[in-house]
Design a protein around this motif. Sequence first.
Motif, short mmCIF file in Angstrom:
data_model
loop_
_atom_site.label_atom_id
_atom_site.label_comp_id
_atom_site.label_asym_id
_atom_site.label_seq_id
_atom_site.Cartn_x
_atom_site.Cartn_y
_atom_site.Cartn_z
N UNK A 173 -3.34 -16.34 33.46
CA UNK A 173 -3.93 -15.03 33.82
C UNK A 173 -3.26 -14.27 35.22
N UNK B 228 2.43 -12.20 24.97
CA UNK B 228 1.66 -13.25 24.69
C UNK B 228 2.09 -13.71 23.08
N UNK C 14 3.85 -17.64 27.10
CA UNK C 14 4.02 -16.40 27.39
C UNK C 14 5.53 -16.07 27.73
N UNK D 149 -12.08 -12.54 19.75
CA UNK D 149 -11.20 -13.19 20.68
C UNK D 149 -10.42 -12.42 21.66
N UNK E 57 -11.12 -17.37 28.86
CA UNK E 57 -9.56 -17.54 29.50
C UNK E 57 -9.43 -18.64 30.62
N UNK E 58 -8.14 -18.65 30.64
CA UNK E 58 -7.88 -19.40 31.83
C UNK E 58 -8.32 -20.90 31.68
N UNK E 59 -7.67 -21.42 30.61
CA UNK E 59 -7.87 -22.83 30.12
C UNK E 59 -7.62 -23.51 31.38
N UNK F 207 -11.72 -19.83 20.89
CA UNK F 207 -10.20 -19.60 21.22
C UNK F 207 -10.10 -19.26 22.72
N UNK F 208 -8.95 -19.57 23.20
CA UNK F 208 -8.42 -19.08 24.37
C UNK F 208 -7.62 -17.89 24.21
N UNK F 209 -7.85 -16.89 25.11
CA UNK F 209 -7.00 -15.54 25.18
C UNK F 209 -7.03 -15.12 26.80
N UNK F 210 -5.74 -14.59 27.07
CA UNK F 210 -5.62 -14.03 28.24
C UNK F 210 -6.13 -12.72 28.47
#
Lengths: 276, 276, 276, 276, 276, 276
Positions: free
Chosen positions: E46, E61, E215, F129, F158-160, F174-177
């Motif tokens: 982040x 990304x 990234x 997502x 976000x921010x796993x 899902x994870x996304x920034x």
Amino acid sequence: MRGQIFTLSHEQMLKYTAENPFDRFPDGRPKVPDELLEKAKGLSIEEVWAVLPGKGYRMQYAGEGWRIMHPEKKLIGRAMTLQFMPMRPDLQKAADPNAAGGPRIAPHQRFIDVLQPGDVAVVDLYGKIEGGTVVGDNLATAIWNATKRGLVVDGAIRDMEGIFPIGMPVYYRAVHPTPIDYATTMVTGINVPVKIGDATVMPGDVVFGDSGGLYFIPPQFMKEILDKADITHIHDEWTKMKLDTGKYKSSDIYPSPHDPALKKEYEEYLKKRLGK
Amino acid sequence: MRGQIFTLSHEQMLKYTAENPFDRFPDGRPKVPDELLEKAKGLSIEEVWAVLPGKGYRMQYAGEGWRIMHPEKKLIGRAMTLQFMPMRPDLQKAADPNAAGGPRIAPHQRFIDVLQPGDVAVVDLYGKIEGGTVVGDNLATAIWNATKRGLVVDGAIRDMEGIFPIGMPVYYRAVHPTPIDYATTMVTGINVPVKIGDATVMPGDVVFGDSGGLYFIPPQFMKEILDKADITHIHDEWTKMKLDTGKYKSSDIYPSPHDPALKKEYEEYLKKRLGK
Amino acid sequence: MRGQIFTLSHEQMLKYTAENPFDRFPDGRPKVPDELLEKAKGLSIEEVWAVLPGKGYRMQYAGEGWRIMHPEKKLIGRAMTLQFMPMRPDLQKAADPNAAGGPRIAPHQRFIDVLQPGDVAVVDLYGKIEGGTVVGDNLATAIWNATKRGLVVDGAIRDMEGIFPIGMPVYYRAVHPTPIDYATTMVTGINVPVKIGDATVMPGDVVFGDSGGLYFIPPQFMKEILDKADITHIHDEWTKMKLDTGKYKSSDIYPSPHDPALKKEYEEYLKKRLGK
Amino acid sequence: MRGQIFTLSHEQMLKYTAENPFDRFPDGRPKVPDELLEKAKGLSIEEVWAVLPGKGYRMQYAGEGWRIMHPEKKLIGRAMTLQFMPMRPDLQKAADPNAAGGPRIAPHQRFIDVLQPGDVAVVDLYGKIEGGTVVGDNLATAIWNATKRGLVVDGAIRDMEGIFPIGMPVYYRAVHPTPIDYATTMVTGINVPVKIGDATVMPGDVVFGDSGGLYFIPPQFMKEILDKADITHIHDEWTKMKLDTGKYKSSDIYPSPHDPALKKEYEEYLKKRLGK
Amino acid sequence: MRGQIFTLSHEQMLKYTAENPFDRFPDGRPKVPDELLEKAKGLSIEEVWAVLPGKGYRMQYAGEGWRIMHPEKKLIGRAMTLQFMPMRPDLQKAADPNAAGGPRIAPHQRFIDVLQPGDVAVVDLYGKIEGGTVVGDNLATAIWNATKRGLVVDGAIRDMEGIFPIGMPVYYRAVHPTPIDYATTMVTGINVPVKIGDATVMPGDVVFGDSGGLYFIPPQFMKEILDKADITHIHDEWTKMKLDTGKYKSSDIYPSPHDPALKKEYEEYLKKRLGK
Amino acid sequence: MRGQIFTLSHEQMLKYTAENPFDRFPDGRPKVPDELLEKAKGLSIEEVWAVLPGKGYRMQYAGEGWRIMHPEKKLIGRAMTLQFMPMRPDLQKAADPNAAGGPRIAPHQRFIDVLQPGDVAVVDLYGKIEGGTVVGDNLATAIWNATKRGLVVDGAIRDMEGIFPIGMPVYYRAVHPTPIDYATTMVTGINVPVKIGDATVMPGDVVFGDSGGLYFIPPQFMKEILDKADITHIHDEWTKMKLDTGKYKSSDIYPSPHDPALKKEYEEYLKKRLGK
């Protein structure tokens, strides 16, 4: 019909479609005038798109993955919305108590019963295919006779061979032989905001479908879109005419001519065609 | 051909299709009479579906994801089945020892050689695309001439431009330029039960395909389906006729009229049309 | 159990696994010796792959899309196969007439009842998830106690939280809460050839699963694979040892050293490690 | 245009298309003669495929997942390639410094400006849909007027309703209303090798598209493909003619007749048709 | 190695990475200092994202669909890029003429030979799985010894069980048992711009991978990202500390406190922690 | 918070959750007692499933495609629901007029502010997502501190790396920034019925998640499920104990013993364990 299943009250309808500049139906649903629907037949999707994102309406395109019956006809009309959700008997019983007695009419059929000429039936079946078939040929005939417009279903239909000859534009996800399955799905709203593909649709939106996809236009933008489209039409007409001569590179002409003489020629053409 | 590759013996064929009420081919495969196949042209998929699930046959629909060549023609005929599995040389050698000598004929071509008029070639290639192309234009011509019906392949075809002009209905998954690849696949059965999409197909089933999808009807249900369909036809005819007048809401008429006068009108119409 | 549902007869089993060089079970299924299964624990999938495609066996890898329970344990054992197909009551009644009377045992449970120590249950549920759950924790316990090996199901399991603590390797497609649904699927074969992912599996094949995937090794190749693997092991050991010194580029060492002195060093290492 | 965005220099073009046996354009791009393009109209994809894999060219088929506009027309022409990559402002600034001043022309439009009669625009947009719409109706008109051939885009187009009437064959992935989005994508090459579906395309390749798919033929194979195709045409013509008599099993005739009399008949037919 | 396969010349490397503020390798590739790579271990994705989109870098990304080996370790290093494309023998012969004679070293192994400490191998295999396996355990060991960083491959690896114990972070799409297949793919570039998932990667970019994704940071932004991250770290530390007291609603504290006393408390905390 | 964005009024809440047998929160949301939540920790998903479909609740399973953070902990609590829909500025302005002035708090943060101990945040982001990331580590900390239960989001986080150490169970897609993007999505409801995967969730439902999936239990069934589960527990305990002896075939014991002596043994075991 109202009062049982979630429906925007007249007051709520006014509140949530407050920017509608046109008349309304008795239940408050915006009624874009017939002559604007008629004029919209000349629109292309790109002309719709030229206006909406710039106003902050970036999600009015229903996205990909649709099948289109009769793509040779444009689908244009006023949205009547029907919302399904996965079945929960407790919620259904509360929302639709008269399900229990009297001459029962299936909820989606009560919706079809109140469609008006000029309406498009817009059905959120959240992509359900098996048991998510909102109409076969009989009810499709009913929709056609009531609206003379068509049907959008984010779900399925049944009886392709019976529906096709009606000649009605239908936007749908798949065909399946099962009838709609009220053991796994239920109607939860009529004339509420619904999600169709990637878009939120409000009752009274103008549904606009052609072979390139499906759009939902809030009434407040109809006039601006139609006005701008006139100019775009003339621009594209002139551009293609010039390119068809074979004398120009694309960048001589498009998006707009650099050469002062061509520029002038275009401006005069535009003026003339706009009838000024 | 038989004896090498898995095939139901005459005795097994009788056992596994014991409910067939009709004649049989010499190898025991059920032979639904030509006149019933002829009558089936008037069926819609919904009329098929109206009978089968109620009998416990819920998996006779081949499901989604098919491409249809010539959807304007119905595909109706008796299933001849061909089963492929991923290649294993040991199993193939055991199943098809004559592969090793003499004027070798490819296994799928031996299958095509025995197709009869009225048959539909039903090929389980388990969705294989590259190297899973059971026919090009030459063998498609052979199928057409032998059957005058068509082809279902849960796999691919090649030579779209050569097959299309034959005018034969084909249900398939994809087109690919590779020929069938016997290094990665092999024939393991002729006239055995096969899985096509979501359905199990038996030799002798009636294949029924239209623009809405693909069904496999066990012979024992053909008469009941056709009998019920007559009534459904008349019902839908009357329903649409009424709706086309524009005088009724959908629920006045469909699924059946509430009003006693309408009810009576319908019943008389039905009686007359049934020729009673 | 036999005689009702399709099963290879003793004679067919011998014919279709004719290349098996080892003993057999009473029903004819090949019985790769325990000591070879034990030795196979040292194999990697690449060592299996180094032999099979060169023999024309290119389709013995089950492909992608598997979930693995307990990937930290290798799954090695002899395949017992169970085949399901979409339900057709007529075929099921013919195949399994005793379904109708007596203390009925579900077909998949009859299969579990005859599993032997050293077996792996290999179940073809053609990817079915809802209603395709071959075991929950009770029957998974039964498989574990019978085989001390594990389960491969091209379909689903239920009761993840109950199965996990058993500690048994399971290769499966998904978890679903529904029990197996005999209204939509049926058992059609025990110890017949089955399709698992991209591979054809024969009863008696050695199932080989690790964190990299799932293989089915025909018995006739076990010895050659194990022999070659010894050399590969030593080669990789030496290669990594050399690379770990940080003194060499990858191409100095791999796939084999160019420098004569290194070449000699490797050959002596190999000889010594092979115990010659 | 050149010099800014990656382009094969004249020297590189000669090096990387060294096997081209034909003339070249001033920039070095191979120029397959017009008469060969004309003759290619008679080709089928299978005839192309009959030659390429045997030469080690197994990846010249663009694979699945394409939509085809005007599949009733073959698309045949010489590839001009345009490559996009995900946007990086630093790379774009370096590659295309004149983006910053003067009458800016969008990079893809500069590409369209230099298209020649007989060219096919081949655009690698790496499957991008939203914002990956290389042309609408105006620029599609420009491509059509410049090439009279067509467009392949591994990405999207916009304005379906405006492009369709042009009558140009287009192979594309999807339709989307957004214009091309230079905030997320950028042009990185003109007339460089590009990846279209599963194939690598070189400038000057013959693009060959029909209803069965899309191929890219290196110039050096055009003559051999056309020569072999004559024989295949006659073979298929004879094969189908024979099968249409209804007197033969498929294996009597295909792939070649076993019967000496038929064999002779075919050979004489072939000789006569080849005009020998 | 250079000169045969497409590689940015020293001059091109300077041009296309002109904004790099740091030293360079002899071939021109940017060399972000070791101490910045070290500091980057404290970054979260982040914090990277907080800077890049605002600079117009929205596509750095790699997107979804990656498997991560050793997600418990961050992958941080300088990109060395390797580009594959679908095989075309003519292009390969021109690009890599020494393939024909001498002690041939596979192109991807030549790439591995030149990896430096601190590098990350970034391989564009355009998602190819079967035959797209850039390393097994031997070459993975070589990458690890050369770089002590790791591997990103938009394609596959083989030999999971052999690679896992090395302890190297690997971002990959799938595992497959086939070795890399030079009949269907070829190396077309070393240290050229490549497409990895949704991003364009330049040689010298800082690869940054953690359990949340992957990234690619252009060198010119490393300092700004690290500087801003210090403040974000302290902000998040304080925010969570406050929320952990259980005395505040989320909006009292986040994104920043409204209450003047809290605001002041935070500012003093920030000042103290920044060491001012 | 209420009154602006769609929320069930107190009266509506009572009507739509009329079957709730327990206390309620001040806003009418059902409050399943803490001791029942505590007891539910011993439940398995199969025990939940053993009751619900038989009552007509077949759609309470959220289906497949979820990622689970901390699957080693069960997620059990009372649903608070948050509904998003694709952005439409007109609807948002009407629903949330105070967005325009004062110290603005993002709508999803106002939702987090009112979470109670024992709640589970259940967020319908319709699978979005990119820009559909309802929390990063700061707000995840806030949810954890408020509820000590967890989060279900049919969308992204976000921010796993920042969320994982909190130790909170999270079910997500899902994870996304990207941060949540209010230009493309908007909050449309708090404590309204929402669709999460395949299920309709009501405020006050018991969320039940373990490693096998995610369920939503209407309060009215909690007691019956817990009562039946006791017996199932003992049954499974006895079954596995018996199977672990290695003395029985699976069908001797499961689903229930045939042998009268075993039957009796089981019944006595059951009685004893039930404490009777």
